[in-house]
Enzyme design. Structure first.
Site, PDB file in Angstrom:
ATOM      1  CG  ASP A  20      -2.024   1.016   1.134  1.00 33.98           C
ATOM      2  OD1 ASP A  20      -2.358   1.436   0.016  1.00 33.98           O
ATOM      3  OD2 ASP A  20      -2.551   1.425   2.185  1.00 33.98           O
ATOM      4  N   GLY A  23      -0.083   5.497  -4.265  1.00 31.27           N
ATOM      5  CA  GLY A  23      -0.744   6.761  -4.602  1.00 31.27           C
ATOM      6  C   GLY A  23      -0.207   7.914  -3.759  1.00 31.27           C
ATOM      7  NE  ARG A  24      -1.540   6.426   1.479  1.00 27.45           N
ATOM      8  CZ  ARG A  24      -1.317   5.511   2.420  1.00 27.45           C
ATOM      9  NH1 ARG A  24      -0.960   5.882   3.638  1.00 27.45           N
ATOM     10  NH2 ARG A  24      -1.441   4.235   2.143  1.00 27.45           N
ATOM     11  CD1 TRP A  25       7.192   6.814  -2.334  1.00 23.76           C
ATOM     12  CD2 TRP A  25       6.686   7.154  -4.496  1.00 23.76           C
ATOM     13  NE1 TRP A  25       8.379   6.894  -3.036  1.00 23.76           N
ATOM     14  CE2 TRP A  25       8.093   7.102  -4.365  1.00 23.76           C
ATOM     15  CE3 TRP A  25       6.138   7.352  -5.767  1.00 23.76           C
ATOM     16  CZ2 TRP A  25       8.955   7.245  -5.457  1.00 23.76           C
ATOM     17  CZ3 TRP A  25       6.994   7.506  -6.853  1.00 23.76           C
ATOM     18  CH2 TRP A  25       8.388   7.444  -6.685  1.00 23.76           C
ATOM     19  NE  ARG A  33      -4.676   6.712  -7.152  1.00 31.05           N
ATOM     20  CZ  ARG A  33      -4.466   6.301  -5.884  1.00 31.05           C
ATOM     21  NH1 ARG A  33      -4.162   7.180  -4.951  1.00 31.05           N
ATOM     22  NH2 ARG A  33      -4.582   5.044  -5.573  1.00 31.05           N
ATOM     23  CD  GLU A  67     -13.036  -5.492  -2.138  1.00 32.68           C
ATOM     24  OE1 GLU A  67     -11.847  -5.862  -2.250  1.00 32.68           O
ATOM     25  OE2 GLU A  67     -13.959  -6.271  -1.817  1.00 32.68           O
ATOM     26  CG  ASN A  68      -7.455  -2.535  -5.943  1.00 30.99           C
ATOM     27  OD1 ASN A  68      -6.464  -3.230  -5.747  1.00 30.99           O
ATOM     28  ND2 ASN A  68      -7.809  -1.559  -5.108  1.00 30.99           N
ATOM     29  NE  ARG A  71      -7.561   1.688  -5.954  1.00 30.59           N
ATOM     30  CZ  ARG A  71      -6.417   1.886  -5.325  1.00 30.59           C
ATOM     31  NH1 ARG A  71      -5.356   2.302  -5.966  1.00 30.59           N
ATOM     32  NH2 ARG A  71      -6.324   1.684  -4.013  1.00 30.59           N
ATOM     33  CB  SER A 196      -7.416  -4.020   2.747  1.00 29.65           C
ATOM     34  OG  SER A 196      -7.226  -2.768   3.326  1.00 29.65           O
ATOM     35  CD  GLU A 207       2.857 -13.126  15.740  1.00 31.89           C
ATOM     36  OE1 GLU A 207       2.739 -11.961  16.140  1.00 31.89           O
ATOM     37  OE2 GLU A 207       2.422 -14.116  16.364  1.00 31.89           O
TER      38      GLU A 207
HETATM   39  C1  FPP Z   1      -1.985   0.167  -3.262  1.00 30.42           C
HETATM   40  O1  FPP Z   1      -1.560   1.476  -3.382  1.00 30.42           O
HETATM   41  C2  FPP Z   1      -1.456  -0.683  -4.299  1.00 30.42           C
HETATM   42  C3  FPP Z   1      -2.189  -1.282  -5.272  1.00 30.42           C
HETATM   43  C4  FPP Z   1      -3.629  -1.050  -5.435  1.00 30.42           C
HETATM   44  C5  FPP Z   1      -1.602  -2.178  -6.252  1.00 30.42           C
HETATM   45  C6  FPP Z   1      -0.231  -2.716  -6.039  1.00 30.42           C
HETATM   46  C7  FPP Z   1       0.460  -2.660  -7.321  1.00 30.42           C
HETATM   47  C8  FPP Z   1       1.782  -2.553  -7.510  1.00 30.42           C
HETATM   48  C9  FPP Z   1       2.744  -2.576  -6.421  1.00 30.42           C
HETATM   49  C10 FPP Z   1       2.292  -2.370  -8.876  1.00 30.42           C
HETATM   50  C11 FPP Z   1       2.707  -3.545  -9.646  1.00 30.42           C
HETATM   51  C12 FPP Z   1       2.374  -4.861  -9.108  1.00 30.42           C
HETATM   52  C13 FPP Z   1       2.696  -6.051  -9.641  1.00 30.42           C
HETATM   53  C14 FPP Z   1       2.390  -7.273  -8.912  1.00 30.42           C
HETATM   54  C15 FPP Z   1       3.360  -6.191 -10.924  1.00 30.42           C
HETATM   55  P1  FPP Z   1      -2.672   2.639  -3.367  1.00 30.42           P
HETATM   56  O2  FPP Z   1      -2.874   3.064  -4.775  1.00 30.42           O
HETATM   57  O3  FPP Z   1      -3.900   2.178  -2.675  1.00 30.42           O
HETATM   58  O4  FPP Z   1      -1.929   3.724  -2.533  1.00 30.42           O
HETATM   59  P2  FPP Z   1      -2.589   4.864  -1.624  1.00 30.42           P
HETATM   60  O5  FPP Z   1      -3.205   4.180  -0.438  1.00 30.42           O
HETATM   61  O6  FPP Z   1      -1.424   5.706  -1.238  1.00 30.42           O
HETATM   62  O7  FPP Z   1      -3.576   5.576  -2.494  1.00 30.42           O
END
Ligand code: FPP
Length: 252
Positions: A20, A23-25, A33, A67-68, A71, A196, A207
């Protein structure tokens, strides 16, 4: 090296990660994002390699939740493209390192071309035994439990299962990856203390390590840190400390 801090006899066999904070990064850096997700791909590469080097036997990554799908379409497409790119660029190295790829989730919702590519990677690496890398994709813990319940009800309707015979073991045998042990360690990046909808059945006694590190910044030292934290824990599985220490279930 910080790895020296780790006890090699207590490396968690199965590590699961909620990746996770992409997006914030990105937002913090004035980026989109999708650029955050792109940066997160490098962490995936690093962590797969690092987990293997550290002796983790199963690594489950939450790549895309049920849920994604809700988006914005541009973000969903970008995530699917990244997955596609990851398979293209990494499958040779993954295979060379003896890593077996698996996927878990409602794969029927994943675009055909990506599903085919993933299935080809699964097939190609099927015999590999060094480490199992599971992508939870189009995955939801509740949906997995519902799918297991459906299988059991169908078996009951066919007269193959009786209600009295359903116990935790039979139920777990209907989950998506029934042969894998439950995660020992669940890591969540991005400073949020939530599960989540990830592996709801399987994390009953895992753990949990939550780190403030956003996923695109997560690297081997952070994985070492999480495992070091895990190694400090006493896993009691509902028993008392004394019982765990002595192995005597009568001990108070
Ligand atoms: C959550 O960050 C991350 C995801 C919804 C997807 C994870 C995907 C990757 C790490 C990219 C590539 C993955 C693979 C397996 C090739 P967020 O967008 O919810 O971040 P936020 O909470 O800061 O908005």
């Amino acid at each position: 090296m910080r790895e020296r801090r780790l006890r090699s006899d207590a490396i968690p066999r199965h590590v699961a990660i909620i990746m996770d904070g992409n997006g914030r990064w990105a937002e913090k850096r004035g980026l989109s994002r999708n650029e955050g997700h792109h940066a997160g791909l490098e962490s995936v590469r690093d962590v797969v390699r690092s987990a293997h080097e550290l002796g983790v036997k199963i690594l489950t990554l939450y790549a895309f939740s049920q849920e994604n799908w809700n988006r914005p379409k541009g973000e969903v497409d970008a995530l699917m493209t990244l997955l596609d790119r990851y398979i293209d660029s990494e499958v040779d190295e993954i295979d060379r390192n003896g890593v077996q790829v698996r996927v878990m989730g409602r794969m029927e919702d994943v675009p055909r071309a990506i599903r085919d590519k993933l299935e080809a990677a699964v097939e190609r690496t099927r015999e590999n035994e060094e480490m199992i890398l599971v992508f939870a994709l189009s995955y939801g813990g509740r949906q997995e439990i519902v799918d297991a319940a459906r299988q059991l009800v169908a078996a009951a309707e066919a007269g193959k299962v009786h209600a009295d015979a359903v116990d935790e073991k039979t139920f777990a045998s209907c989950l998506y990856q029934p042969d894998l042990p439950d995660p020992d360690l669940l890591i969540r990046t991005g400073a949020e203390w939530r599960v989540s909808n990830f592996l709801l059945w399987q994390i009953a006694y895992s753990e949990i390590h939550v780190t403030d590190r956003m996923w695109p910044d997560f690297r081997k030292p952070d994985l070492v840190e999480a495992i070091a934290d895990y190694q400090q824990r006493e896993r009691r599985f509902g028993l008392t400390s004394a019982q765990v220490r002595t192995g005597d279930l009568e001990d108070a």
